[in-house]
Enzyme design. Structure first.
Site, mmCIF file in Angstrom:
data_model
loop_
_atom_site.group_PDB
_atom_site.id
_atom_site.type_symbol
_atom_site.label_atom_id
_atom_site.label_comp_id
_atom_site.label_asym_id
_atom_site.label_seq_id
_atom_site.Cartn_x
_atom_site.Cartn_y
_atom_site.Cartn_z
ATOM 1 N N LYS A 272 -1.736 -2.566 -3.449
ATOM 2 C CA LYS A 272 -2.471 -3.254 -2.388
ATOM 3 C C LYS A 272 -3.965 -3.082 -2.606
ATOM 4 O O LYS A 272 -4.433 -1.976 -2.921
ATOM 5 C CB LYS A 272 -2.031 -2.681 -1.034
ATOM 6 C CG LYS A 272 -2.617 -3.376 0.186
ATOM 7 C CD LYS A 272 -2.017 -2.780 1.451
ATOM 8 C CE LYS A 272 -2.563 -3.423 2.711
ATOM 9 N NZ LYS A 272 -1.928 -2.860 3.933
ATOM 10 N N SER B 227 0.050 -5.852 6.940
ATOM 11 C CA SER B 227 -1.054 -6.371 6.133
ATOM 12 C C SER B 227 -0.740 -6.346 4.643
ATOM 13 O O SER B 227 -1.437 -6.948 3.840
ATOM 14 C CB SER B 227 -2.324 -5.561 6.417
ATOM 15 O OG SER B 227 -2.132 -4.187 6.084
ATOM 16 N N SER C 40 2.444 -1.922 8.650
ATOM 17 C CA SER C 40 2.199 -2.764 7.482
ATOM 18 C C SER C 40 3.045 -2.415 6.268
ATOM 19 O O SER C 40 3.106 -3.199 5.319
ATOM 20 C CB SER C 40 0.714 -2.694 7.090
ATOM 21 O OG SER C 40 -0.089 -3.213 8.125
#
Length: 579
Positions: free
Chosen positions: A80, A154, A178
């Site tokens: 990420k 996210s 997330s």
């Protein structure tokens, strides 16, 4: 080295087996990862996509490593883009924020030392603020199975990269859910260790006191293999803690909500039905089951965005947002600026902390030696619906996730069948921070029972539904998974039908037939009927005899279609015709 066809779902187990056999090398894996990322380039999964040239140093490093001491040797993983990878930009999905770190985040360093290869940086809801996957200037990451629906945030790109076979596992983050919401929406396992169990050094903070780095994978075993390499305190990280994970054990009991959970969105009824089936399966695990009042968890969740923790986000990022007007994604800036509200006083912060401490004490009593099961999400939305109401839709997605880190719980999100055609459903198991082994024990029971109970059938496909062809998405949308390549008995004629696009037809013949290469997929029975009914004539589903004597359902063709069709039997497979 002979050509090996990679499975659509990359797993640590498969890669290690193939490396051990000498059937593939890490160079082959990276070549395939790059190819897949390029093939999916229209879906903004990546911010820094995989590149063969950029990854060459990692491959060279593997040649010098002792494989016996590198449990993740040659395994590709996605990161990420709010977690540092040396030499790759960290943007947090904000181009103006970008910087190029000289060192890996500590978790990335541990995984690289274990032999894993960080192949690129994935898209996310900007500054890890959101649960939808649509809050990025780099584009909306689309769901891996149903692109019109949410991918979840996210950690959107991280989940979709694994679901689409770009990596064997990926790193996400989890402050309010997330690391779990995208797992549920893309049919993955999402493992969220206890707060501090994995160091967050090298992570762009959202709420530093709650942030966790997490893992997405196709199996619980793969997720726990990553956990074993990543876990442990770090002296340079003030938030890290020594929290050991013991060998998995079943909990003394499973806790379920006494009141039916609230479901939302256009598939609310389907989600409610899927939860009902999950409850049935949970009660069949052989463990005592109790129902409890879950208001405690709702109350804890409510203070995440209504309390001072939203001010913690502003404390981390407010200076940048104020200093770069107009650069933050509009809805993200709106959420962040709410942390600067006058109501977030020092007195209010302490009041919320004291309230939360009481909630933690209650949770410790309730969950001691037990595991709580809840839906990971209570519904989902199309991306278009989120654009029309970005705040309420996002808030709903966190209804069963927001409490977790505030209450110092560990969690694992697990696939739990389908809510609708091609729409995964998932549950989450929660446990105390010092009892992750009980969460894992319950998860292993769930995985074992799921594998034994899911009614399914093999389906033989020989054309456009095979991997890499246009209708593969239909197989995925029906919840099907590739199993293996196989050959028919030498009793078939193969023709190319005069259709647009061209399709093959497999026709059984009494003599003069040949063996045709095809693929076997496993499809849930609950979607198989609709799939078969939608196949247009002259194709249909019938019994296909395999070279090993098995008979399985598969694509066959009416004999009359031979007229006007091109005989391609000698080609032996549709791939040989198209390539």
């Amino acid at each position: 080295m002979g050509e090996v066809r990679f499975p659509e779902q990359l797993t640590i187990e498969w890669l290690q087996d193939m490396y051990e056999k000498g059937a593939i090398a890490p160079e082959d894996t990276i070549r395939e990862v790059v190819r897949r990322a390029q093939a999916d380039a229209d879906n903004p999964i990546w911010i820094t996509p995989p590149s063969a040239d950029a990854l060459r140093p990692y491959l060279e490093r593997l040649e010098r490593m002792d494989r016996s001491a590198a449990p993740l040797w040659g395994v590709p993983f996605a990161v990420k883009d709010n977690i540092d990878v040396a030499g790759m930009p960290t943007t947090a999905a904000c181009p103006e924020f970008a910087y190029v770190p000289e060192a890996h985040a500590e978790v990335v360093r541990r995984l690289v030392d274990a032999g894993a290869i960080p192949v690129g940086k994935t898209n996310l809801d900007q500054f890890a603020t959101g649960l939808v996957g649509t809050r990025s200037p780099y584009g909306e990451t689309r769901n891996a199975l149903r692109p019109e629906w949410l991918s979840g945030g996210s950690s959107s790109g991280s989940a979709v990269a694994v679901a689409r076979g770009h990596a064997a596992f990926s790193l996400g983050t989890d402050t309010a859910g997330s690391g779990r919401v995208p797992a549920a929406l893309n049919g993955l396992v999402g493992y969220k260790p206890s707060v501090g169990a994995w160091p967050t050094k090298g992570l762009v903070p959202a709420c530093a006191s709650l942030d966790c780095i997490t893992v997405f994978a196709h199996s619980l075993a793969d997720a726990l293999a990553v956990d074993a390499a990543a876990r442990g305190a770090h002296g340079g990280d003030p938030w890290s803690r020594d929290i050991a994970r013991s060998d998995s054990l079943p909990p003394s009991r499973i806790l379920l909500p006494a009141e039916p959970p609230a479901f939302f969105g256009p598939l609310a009824q389907e989600y409610a039905a899927a939860w009902g089936e999950a409850v049935r399966r949970l009660t069949s695990l052989g463990l005592p089951v109790e129902t409890i009042d879950t208001k405690l968890f709702e109350d804890a969740a409510s203070i995440l965005y209504d309390g001072p923790w939203v001010a913690e986000r502003w404390a981390s990022l407010g200076e940048f947002v104020d200093g770069h007007p107009g650069t933050a994604f509009p809805v993200t800036e709106r959420v962040l600026r709410s942390g600067a509200a006058e109501r977030h006083t020092a007195s209010a912060a302490f009041q919320a902390m004291h309230k939360l401490q009481r909630y933690k004490a209650e949770a410790r009593k309730l969950l001691r030696n037990a595991v709580l099961a809840m839906p990971t999400v209570g519904g989902t939305y199309t991306r278009e619906q989120v654009r029309h109401d970005p705040i309420a839709t996002n808030s709903n997605l966190g209804k069963y996730t927001n409490h977790c880190n505030l209450l110092d719980l560990s969690a694992v999100a697990l696939p739990a069948g389908l809510a609708d055609e091609g729409m995964p459903f998932g549950i989450t198991l929660f446990g105390l921070s010092d009892q992750e082994h009980l969460v894992c024990g319950a998860a292993e029971l769930w995985v074992g029972r799921s594998a034994a109970e899911e009614p399914s059938t093999l389906v033989a496909v020989c054309g456009l539904h095979m991997r890499g062809f246009p209708l593969e998405a239909q197989m995925r949308a029906c919840g099907a998974a590739f199993v293996e390549e196989a050959d028919t008995a030498p009793a078939y004629r193969f023709v190319k039908l005069p259709t647009t696009p061209a399709k093959p037809g497999l026709i059984r013949c009494e003599e003069g037939g040949a063996s045709i290469r095809l693929e076997l997929w496993r499809m849930p029975l609950k979607t198989f009927g609709g799939f078969a009914a939608a196949i247009p004539a002259p194709l249909g589903i019938g019994k296909v005899e395999l070279a090993d004597g098995r008979e399985v359902p598969g694509f066959v063709c009416e004999a009359y279609a031979v007229r006007g069709a091109e005989d391609i039997t000698e080609a032996g497979s549709w791939r040989n015709v198209i390539s």
